[in-house]
Design an enzyme around this catalytic site. Structure first.
Site, PDB file in Angstrom:
ATOM      1  N   HIS A 143       3.554 -26.265  26.675  1.00 32.36           N
ATOM      2  CA  HIS A 143       4.688 -27.010  27.221  1.00 32.36           C
ATOM      3  C   HIS A 143       5.213 -27.949  26.140  1.00 32.36           C
ATOM      4  O   HIS A 143       4.515 -28.871  25.733  1.00 32.36           O
ATOM      5  CB  HIS A 143       4.267 -27.801  28.461  1.00 32.36           C
ATOM      6  CG  HIS A 143       5.422 -28.466  29.160  1.00 32.36           C
ATOM      7  ND1 HIS A 143       5.281 -29.087  30.366  1.00 32.36           N
ATOM      8  CD2 HIS A 143       6.738 -28.617  28.825  1.00 32.36           C
ATOM      9  CE1 HIS A 143       6.440 -29.587  30.746  1.00 32.36           C
ATOM     10  NE2 HIS A 143       7.345 -29.312  29.819  1.00 32.36           N
ATOM     11  N   HIS A 193      13.542 -24.052  12.122  1.00 27.91           N
ATOM     12  CA  HIS A 193      13.305 -22.733  11.545  1.00 27.91           C
ATOM     13  C   HIS A 193      11.825 -22.443  11.284  1.00 27.91           C
ATOM     14  O   HIS A 193      11.044 -23.325  10.926  1.00 27.91           O
ATOM     15  CB  HIS A 193      14.082 -22.596  10.227  1.00 27.91           C
ATOM     16  CG  HIS A 193      13.635 -23.595   9.192  1.00 27.91           C
ATOM     17  ND1 HIS A 193      12.617 -23.344   8.303  1.00 27.91           N
ATOM     18  CD2 HIS A 193      14.071 -24.854   8.924  1.00 27.91           C
ATOM     19  CE1 HIS A 193      12.434 -24.385   7.520  1.00 27.91           C
ATOM     20  NE2 HIS A 193      13.303 -25.321   7.881  1.00 27.91           N
TER      21      HIS A 193
END
Length: 207
Positions: free
Chosen positions: A146, A137
Site C-alpha cells: 500500500h 521512473h
C-alpha cells in the site's frame, strides 16, 4: 476483462473503488461483507466472501475493497486464496491517474485519483497506489503493497512485497526497502530500510 464485478468489502476504500468502476462503465453485481449492510451507491449485499465460490470464475471479476493503515496480511491472504481458486482480480485505474505507456501493472493493482506512474515502473499484483502518489521512473514496487496518499517515490526505488508506505512520505532515488516493512507517515527515507522493519521520522530511522 469485461466481466461483471463483485467488490469484496463495503468500507471507505471499497467506496473509492466503486466510484472508479462506475467511471469506467463496469457493471457491478454487488458487494460482500461479514454481515448485511447498506451501501452508499445502492449496491446490493451478496453475502460473505464465501458466496463468491458460487460464481463461475470465468464469468465474474473481483475487486478487493479492503484498505490498510498498517502492515496487513489480510489482503494478501484473500487475494491468494481466491486466485488459487481460479478467480481474476480487476485492475482499477482512476481516469485522472497518469500511467506511462511503458509502466507494467500486474493483476489487481489499484491506482487512485491524481496518481502518477512514470516510465518503466513495475508494480506487483494486489498493490494500492493511493490518491496523489507519485512513482518516478524505473521503480520496482512489489506485490501486496500500500502506497498511501501523497507519497513521493523518486527514481529507481525498490520496495519489497507486503510493505506499507505511509501517507505523505518521501523516498529519495535509488533506495531499497525490504519486504513487510512500515514507513511512517511523513517520513523522509534517505537510506536503505531492511526487511520487517519500521522506519519513522525526518530523516527516517529504523525503530
Amino acid at each position: 476483462m469485461n466481466n461483471p464485478i463483485i467488490i469484496l468489502g463495503n468500507g471507505g476504500h471499497a467506496s473509492v473503488l466503486t466510484e472508479i468502476l462506475l467511471l469506467q462503465g463496469r457493471k457491478i453485481l454487488g458487494f460482500t461483507a461479514p454481515e448485511e449492510q447498506r451501501n452508499s451507491y445502492g449496491l446490493g449485499y451478496l453475502g460473505t466472501d464465501e458466496m463468491i465460490r458460487t460464481f463461475n470464475p470465468e464469468k465474474v471479476d473481483l475487486v478487493l475493497g479492503l484498505g490498510t493503515v498498517n502492515i496487513s496480511y489480510v489482503r494478501q491472504s484473500i487475494f491468494e486464496d481466491l486466485k488459487n481458486q481460479g478467480y481474476t482480480f480487476a485492475t482499477c485505474i482512476h481516469p485522472t491517474a497518469i500511467i506511462s505507456a511503458t509502466a507494467r501493472l500486474a493483476e489487481g493493482v489499484q491506482v487512485m485519483a491524481g496518481a502518477i506512474v512514470q516510465p518503466h515502473v513495475r508494480i506487483g499484483e494486489n498493490t494500492i497506489i493511493n490518491t496523489g502518489s507519485i512513482i518516478e521512473h524505473d521503480c520496482v514496487i512489489g506485490s501486496h503493497i500500500h502506497i498511501a496518499p501523497g507519497t513521493t517515490i523518486s527514481g529507481s526505488v525498490i520496495i519489497g512485497n507486503g510493505s506499507h508506505i505511509g501517507t505523505g512520505s518521501s523516498i529519495i532515488q535509488g533506495i531499497e526497502i525490504g519486504g513487510n516493512s512500515l514507513i511512517g507517515a511523513g517520513a523522509v527515507v534517505i537510506s536503505n530500510i531492511g526487511t520487517n522493519k519500521k522506519a519513522i521520522g525526518v530523516p527516517a530511522k529504523e525503530v
